[in-house]
Design a protein around this motif. Sequence first.
Motif, PDB file in Angstrom:
ATOM      1  N   THR A 156       1.728   1.547  -3.800  1.00 15.73           N
ATOM      2  CA  THR A 156       0.837   2.102  -4.490  1.00 15.73           C
ATOM      3  C   THR A 156      -0.017   3.445  -4.449  1.00 15.73           C
ATOM      4  O   THR A 156      -0.509   4.071  -5.327  1.00 15.73           O
ATOM      5  N   GLY A 157       0.204   3.830  -3.440  1.00 12.21           N
ATOM      6  CA  GLY A 157      -0.069   5.248  -2.990  1.00 12.21           C
ATOM      7  C   GLY A 157       0.569   6.158  -3.486  1.00 12.21           C
ATOM      8  O   GLY A 157      -0.125   7.289  -4.184  1.00 12.21           O
ATOM      9  N   CYS A 200      -1.600   8.086 -17.949  1.00  8.40           N
ATOM     10  CA  CYS A 200      -2.627   7.451 -18.954  1.00  8.40           C
ATOM     11  C   CYS A 200      -3.466   8.732 -19.575  1.00  8.40           C
ATOM     12  O   CYS A 200      -3.979   8.450 -20.838  1.00  8.40           O
ATOM     13  N   THR A 227       0.707  -0.970   0.101  1.00  6.77           N
ATOM     14  CA  THR A 227      -0.002  -0.041  -0.118  1.00  6.77           C
ATOM     15  C   THR A 227       0.728   1.352  -0.027  1.00  6.77           C
ATOM     16  O   THR A 227       0.551   2.401  -0.478  1.00  6.77           O
ATOM     17  N   PHE A 270       2.163   5.405  -6.529  1.00  9.76           N
ATOM     18  CA  PHE A 270       2.288   5.040  -8.018  1.00  9.76           C
ATOM     19  C   PHE A 270       1.047   5.166  -8.683  1.00  9.76           C
ATOM     20  O   PHE A 270       1.241   5.627 -10.035  1.00  9.76           O
ATOM     21  N   TYR A 271      -0.147   5.179  -7.918  1.00 12.76           N
ATOM     22  CA  TYR A 271      -1.450   5.298  -8.639  1.00 12.76           C
ATOM     23  C   TYR A 271      -1.632   6.858  -9.370  1.00 12.76           C
ATOM     24  O   TYR A 271      -2.102   6.681 -10.415  1.00 12.76           O
ATOM     25  N   PRO A 272      -1.198   7.680  -8.700  1.00 14.44           N
ATOM     26  CA  PRO A 272      -1.395   9.087  -9.020  1.00 14.44           C
ATOM     27  C   PRO A 272      -0.548   9.455 -10.341  1.00 14.44           C
ATOM     28  O   PRO A 272      -0.996   9.838 -11.467  1.00 14.44           O
ATOM     29  N   ARG A 273       0.599   8.826 -10.485  1.00 18.36           N
ATOM     30  CA  ARG A 273       1.544   8.734 -11.362  1.00 18.36           C
ATOM     31  C   ARG A 273       0.964   8.145 -12.856  1.00 18.36           C
ATOM     32  O   ARG A 273       1.207   8.629 -14.075  1.00 18.36           O
ATOM     33  N   LEU A 274       0.451   6.925 -12.299  1.00 19.02           N
ATOM     34  CA  LEU A 274      -0.139   5.979 -13.649  1.00 19.02           C
ATOM     35  C   LEU A 274      -1.285   6.903 -14.010  1.00 19.02           C
ATOM     36  O   LEU A 274      -1.498   6.545 -15.225  1.00 19.02           O
ATOM     37  N   ARG A 275      -2.326   7.365 -13.349  1.00 21.82           N
ATOM     38  CA  ARG A 275      -3.231   8.089 -13.723  1.00 21.82           C
ATOM     39  C   ARG A 275      -3.082   9.180 -14.521  1.00 21.82           C
ATOM     40  O   ARG A 275      -3.569   9.396 -15.709  1.00 21.82           O
TER      41      ARG A 275
END
Length: 66
Positions: A43-44, A54, A40, A46-51
Amino acid sequence: MLQLFFAVAFSAIPLTLYVPPMRSLNLFVEAMEEMLRESTLYTGRFYPRLRYACSRLLDCLLCNTR
């Protein structure tokens, strides 16, 4: 009837080998919970960077089609 009982009993015994003992299952669940807790943190971040990546990619794809 006795023959049927023995046939069912002896055919079901190998299936018990596929079910892990409870102590192994507890260790597995504990390891999965620990891995989830550790992941966690990553992912906390990584997720904004991935979004963002994209959305930039889709923006570029959609801009080129106009």
